[in-house]
Design a protein around this motif. Structure first.
Motif, PDB file in Angstrom:
ATOM      1  N   PRO A 138       0.820  -1.224   0.000  1.00  0.00           N
ATOM      2  CA  PRO A 138       0.000   0.000   0.000  1.00  0.00           C
ATOM      3  C   PRO A 138       0.851   1.270   0.000  1.00  0.00           C
ATOM      4  CG  PRO A 138      -0.129  -1.115   2.126  1.00  0.00           C
ATOM      5  CD  PRO A 138       0.542  -2.064   1.174  1.00  0.00           C
ATOM      6  N   ALA A 139       2.063   1.202   0.598  1.00  0.00           N
ATOM      7  CA  ALA A 139       2.940   2.375   0.591  1.00  0.00           C
ATOM      8  C   ALA A 139       3.368   2.713  -0.837  1.00  0.00           C
ATOM      9  CB  ALA A 139       4.161   2.127   1.463  1.00  0.00           C
ATOM     10  N   LEU A 140       3.648   1.707  -1.644  1.00  0.00           N
ATOM     11  CA  LEU A 140       4.011   1.943  -3.041  1.00  0.00           C
ATOM     12  C   LEU A 140       2.840   2.570  -3.797  1.00  0.00           C
ATOM     13  CD1 LEU A 140       5.991  -1.334  -3.821  1.00  0.00           C
ATOM     14  CD2 LEU A 140       6.926   0.980  -3.754  1.00  0.00           C
ATOM     15  N   ALA A 141       1.635   2.092  -3.512  1.00  0.00           N
ATOM     16  CA  ALA A 141       0.454   2.669  -4.159  1.00  0.00           C
ATOM     17  C   ALA A 141       0.260   4.115  -3.733  1.00  0.00           C
ATOM     18  CB  ALA A 141      -0.780   1.840  -3.819  1.00  0.00           C
ATOM     19  N   ARG A 186      -9.548  13.988  -9.454  1.00  0.00           N
ATOM     20  CA  ARG A 186      -9.128  12.595  -9.266  1.00  0.00           C
ATOM     21  C   ARG A 186      -9.253  12.184  -7.801  1.00  0.00           C
ATOM     22  NH1 ARG A 186      -3.261  12.398 -11.746  1.00  0.00           N
ATOM     23  NH2 ARG A 186      -3.282  10.377 -10.671  1.00  0.00           N
ATOM     24  N   LEU A 187      -8.839  13.070  -6.891  1.00  0.00           N
ATOM     25  CA  LEU A 187      -8.919  12.755  -5.473  1.00  0.00           C
ATOM     26  C   LEU A 187     -10.371  12.642  -5.020  1.00  0.00           C
ATOM     27  CD1 LEU A 187      -7.413  12.294  -2.839  1.00  0.00           C
ATOM     28  CD2 LEU A 187      -7.371  14.765  -2.482  1.00  0.00           C
ATOM     29  N   ASP A 188     -11.207  13.539  -5.490  1.00  0.00           N
ATOM     30  CA  ASP A 188     -12.620  13.486  -5.132  1.00  0.00           C
ATOM     31  C   ASP A 188     -13.256  12.199  -5.654  1.00  0.00           C
ATOM     32  OD1 ASP A 188     -14.868  14.867  -3.887  1.00  0.00           O
ATOM     33  OD2 ASP A 188     -15.685  14.995  -5.914  1.00  0.00           O
ATOM     34  N   ALA A 189     -12.896  11.820  -6.876  1.00  0.00           N
ATOM     35  CA  ALA A 189     -13.433  10.584  -7.454  1.00  0.00           C
ATOM     36  C   ALA A 189     -12.984   9.366  -6.651  1.00  0.00           C
ATOM     37  CB  ALA A 189     -12.983  10.458  -8.906  1.00  0.00           C
ATOM     38  N   ALA A 190     -11.729   9.390  -6.186  1.00  0.00           N
ATOM     39  CA  ALA A 190     -11.226   8.268  -5.398  1.00  0.00           C
ATOM     40  C   ALA A 190     -12.016   8.122  -4.103  1.00  0.00           C
ATOM     41  CB  ALA A 190      -9.739   8.470  -5.100  1.00  0.00           C
ATOM     42  N   TYR A 191     -12.322   9.236  -3.451  1.00  0.00           N
ATOM     43  CA  TYR A 191     -13.062   9.163  -2.192  1.00  0.00           C
ATOM     44  C   TYR A 191     -14.539   8.856  -2.409  1.00  0.00           C
ATOM     45  CZ  TYR A 191      -9.488   9.976   1.232  1.00  0.00           C
ATOM     46  OH  TYR A 191      -8.410   9.796   2.057  1.00  0.00           O
ATOM     47  N   ARG A 192     -15.005   9.028  -3.606  1.00  0.00           N
ATOM     48  CA  ARG A 192     -16.387   8.626  -3.917  1.00  0.00           C
ATOM     49  C   ARG A 192     -16.451   7.172  -4.376  1.00  0.00           C
ATOM     50  NH1 ARG A 192     -19.842  13.037  -4.242  1.00  0.00           N
ATOM     51  NH2 ARG A 192     -18.800  15.067  -4.231  1.00  0.00           N
ATOM     52  N   GLY A 193     -15.266   6.527  -4.442  1.00  0.00           N
ATOM     53  CA  GLY A 193     -15.219   5.129  -4.859  1.00  0.00           C
ATOM     54  C   GLY A 193     -15.336   4.931  -6.340  1.00  0.00           C
ATOM     55  N   ALA A 236      -5.446   1.965  -7.402  1.00  0.00           N
ATOM     56  CA  ALA A 236      -4.732   1.467  -6.231  1.00  0.00           C
ATOM     57  C   ALA A 236      -4.949   2.382  -5.034  1.00  0.00           C
ATOM     58  CB  ALA A 236      -3.243   1.339  -6.557  1.00  0.00           C
ATOM     59  N   PHE A 237      -4.927   3.685  -5.265  1.00  0.00           N
ATOM     60  CA  PHE A 237      -5.132   4.632  -4.177  1.00  0.00           C
ATOM     61  C   PHE A 237      -6.534   4.496  -3.606  1.00  0.00           C
ATOM     62  CE2 PHE A 237      -5.968   9.056  -2.626  1.00  0.00           C
ATOM     63  CZ  PHE A 237      -5.045   9.038  -1.590  1.00  0.00           C
ATOM     64  N   THR A 238      -7.524   4.313  -4.445  1.00  0.00           N
ATOM     65  CA  THR A 238      -8.900   4.131  -3.983  1.00  0.00           C
ATOM     66  C   THR A 238      -9.023   2.879  -3.125  1.00  0.00           C
ATOM     67  OG1 THR A 238      -9.746   5.237  -5.959  1.00  0.00           O
ATOM     68  CG2 THR A 238     -11.298   3.869  -4.735  1.00  0.00           C
ATOM     69  N   ALA A 239      -8.327   1.811  -3.529  1.00  0.00           N
ATOM     70  CA  ALA A 239      -8.378   0.564  -2.761  1.00  0.00           C
ATOM     71  C   ALA A 239      -7.792   0.743  -1.364  1.00  0.00           C
ATOM     72  CB  ALA A 239      -7.627  -0.537  -3.515  1.00  0.00           C
ATOM     73  N   LEU A 240      -6.699   1.509  -1.257  1.00  0.00           N
ATOM     74  CA  LEU A 240      -6.102   1.673   0.074  1.00  0.00           C
ATOM     75  C   LEU A 240      -6.934   2.624   0.944  1.00  0.00           C
ATOM     76  CD1 LEU A 240      -4.307   4.489   0.802  1.00  0.00           C
ATOM     77  CD2 LEU A 240      -2.872   3.589  -1.005  1.00  0.00           C
ATOM     78  N   ILE A 241      -7.634   3.580   0.320  1.00  0.00           N
ATOM     79  CA  ILE A 241      -8.551   4.440   1.088  1.00  0.00           C
ATOM     80  C   ILE A 241      -9.584   3.575   1.807  1.00  0.00           C
ATOM     81  CG2 ILE A 241     -10.446   6.104   0.889  1.00  0.00           C
ATOM     82  CD1 ILE A 241      -8.887   7.406  -1.413  1.00  0.00           C
ATOM     83  N   GLU A 242     -10.132   2.623   1.082  1.00  0.00           N
ATOM     84  CA  GLU A 242     -11.171   1.764   1.638  1.00  0.00           C
ATOM     85  C   GLU A 242     -10.614   0.800   2.676  1.00  0.00           C
ATOM     86  OE1 GLU A 242     -12.736  -0.054  -1.843  1.00  0.00           O
ATOM     87  OE2 GLU A 242     -13.774   1.762  -2.541  1.00  0.00           O
ATOM     88  N   GLU A 298      -9.141   3.049   5.763  1.00  0.00           N
ATOM     89  CA  GLU A 298      -9.957   4.167   6.239  1.00  0.00           C
ATOM     90  C   GLU A 298      -9.103   5.434   6.347  1.00  0.00           C
ATOM     91  OE1 GLU A 298     -11.738   2.830   9.866  1.00  0.00           O
ATOM     92  OE2 GLU A 298     -13.156   1.505   8.852  1.00  0.00           O
ATOM     93  N   MET A 299      -8.470   5.758   5.224  1.00  0.00           N
ATOM     94  CA  MET A 299      -7.560   6.907   5.182  1.00  0.00           C
ATOM     95  C   MET A 299      -8.341   8.210   5.376  1.00  0.00           C
ATOM     96  SD  MET A 299      -4.439   7.897   4.799  1.00  0.00           S
ATOM     97  CE  MET A 299      -3.630   6.447   4.097  1.00  0.00           C
ATOM     98  N   PRO A 300      -8.028   8.996   6.419  1.00  0.00           N
ATOM     99  CA  PRO A 300      -8.726  10.272   6.618  1.00  0.00           C
ATOM    100  C   PRO A 300      -8.524  11.190   5.412  1.00  0.00           C
ATOM    101  CG  PRO A 300      -7.491   9.682   8.590  1.00  0.00           C
ATOM    102  CD  PRO A 300      -7.060   8.731   7.514  1.00  0.00           C
ATOM    103  N   ARG A 301      -9.603  11.723   4.915  1.00  0.00           N
ATOM    104  CA  ARG A 301      -9.537  12.548   3.715  1.00  0.00           C
ATOM    105  C   ARG A 301      -8.706  13.815   3.921  1.00  0.00           C
ATOM    106  NH1 ARG A 301     -14.445  13.865  -0.475  1.00  0.00           N
ATOM    107  NH2 ARG A 301     -13.489  15.630  -1.544  1.00  0.00           N
TER     108      ARG A 301
END
Length: 337
Positions: free
Chosen positions: A35-38, A66-73, A83-89, A92-95
């Motif tokens: 996840p760190a690489l992602a 792009r960031l907003d889309a990632a947090y909307r899944g 990959a970033f979206t997967a690690l957010i989920e 539970e990465m604080p926005r």
């Protein structure tokens, strides 16, 4: 869970774009390294788009989407975004943490300059300490003291980068040295940018910046003892690989105009071995009282966001929204305006 093909793409991007981080990441356990690489691939590619793109405001605005889309899944159809979206989920990465990074990149897009060292630390908090806080989240560490020291390390690494790149940045029209420092040395910022030269004054400012970085490297170390044992070698490696850049610059007589300080592959291997040894020593030596030092004022908001996450907002924070609005106005303005 991050898709293996997306992860492979992120790994390749880091291998080509950041040798120091790639070397250090080899000492992280797979549960953190992947996840760190992602995370780093998304952050690095975002930084490169702003630094090297022809339209910086447009690049930042695109990143905000792009960031907003990632947090909307619903990420953009690209490996780093997926990959970033997967690690957010998963974590539970604080926005607020990637938002801070985006705000720092927006400052770059506005070509902001920094009056004082505190202002420069505030910038470093966003573009580097925020990544340190996110790394703690990936290790599932939300201890305030560990987070504060991770932010110290992030700021130290960014100050080292700035010291190394003074000449390269100047030739690109960028200036990060505090303006009050330049004024004390009698250096006119625009005159320096038009003809960057390695003068005794610039060398003094470089030495001063590296001294602040060294102070923060020292402050950061006790926090590593509060990280999972398996993750400590990788974090020590990052600390020593970046600090070695500053030491190399010192051996070049602090000439960052004619030279760009780097470390050899052999030197990096030695630092990786040192990191492994230090990760053991930090477990058996008494912890310094610095572990209880308060976070830097400029990074306190990151520590709070990571230690006490709140439900993700559906809109940007007010400071970030203000910056994005300014950038959008610049981006849509006509030449006549």
């Amino acid at each position: 869970m991050i898709d293996p093909d997306d992860l492979a793409h992120c790994r390749a991007a880091i291998r080509e774009g950041s040798y120091s981080f790639h070397a250090a990441s080899r000492l992280l356990p797979a549960s953190v390294r992947d996840p760190a690489l992602a995370l780093y691939a998304f952050c690095r590619l975002a930084d490169d788009e702003v630094d090297f793109g022809t339209d910086k405001p447009a690049a930042v605005l695109s990143l905000s989407e792009r960031l907003d889309a990632a947090y909307r899944g619903r990420p953009r159809n690209a490996p780093a975004d997926r990959a970033f979206t997967a690690l957010i989920e998963e974590f539970e990465m604080p926005r607020a943490l990637p938002e801070a990074l985006l705000e720092g990149l927006a400052w770059d897009g506005m070509e902001r300059r920094y009056e004082t060292l505190s202002d420069l630390r505030a910038y470093s908090a966003r573009v580097a300490a925020a990544v340190g806080a996110m790394m703690c989240v990936l290790m599932r560490v939300r201890d305030e003291q560990a987070l504060a020291r991770a932010c110290d390390l992030g700021v130290a690494m960014q100050l080292t980068n700035i010291a190394r790149d003074v000449g390269e940045d100047a030739r690109a029209g960028r200036l990060y040295l505090p303006l009050t420092w330049l004024e004390e040395e009698g250096i006119a910022p625009d005159a320096f940018l038009s003809n960057p030269r390695s003068t005794p004054a610039i060398k003094r400012l470089t030495r001063r910046l590296l001294s602040e970085a060294s102070r923060l490297y020292y402050r950061s170390e006790p926090g590593i003892a509060r990280l999972p044992l398996s993750a400590r070698p990788g974090i020590f490696a990052a600390r020593h690989c970046y600090d070695a850049i500053g030491r190399r610059l010192a051996r070049l007589d602090h000439d960052n105009i004619a030279h760009r300080a780097t470390t050899s592959s052999a030197h990096k291997l030695g630092l990786l071995a040192l990191a492994v040894l230090r990760s053991v020593n930090v477990s058996i030596l008494p912890m310094s009282a610095v572990i209880y030092a308060k976070p830097l004022p400029e990074t306190a908001f990151l520590v709070e966001a990571a230690a006490h996450p709140t439900p993700d907002r559906s809109t940007w924070s007010d400071p970030l929204l203000s910056v994005l609005t300014q950038l959008k106005a610049r981006d849509t303005a006509t030449p006549a305006e």
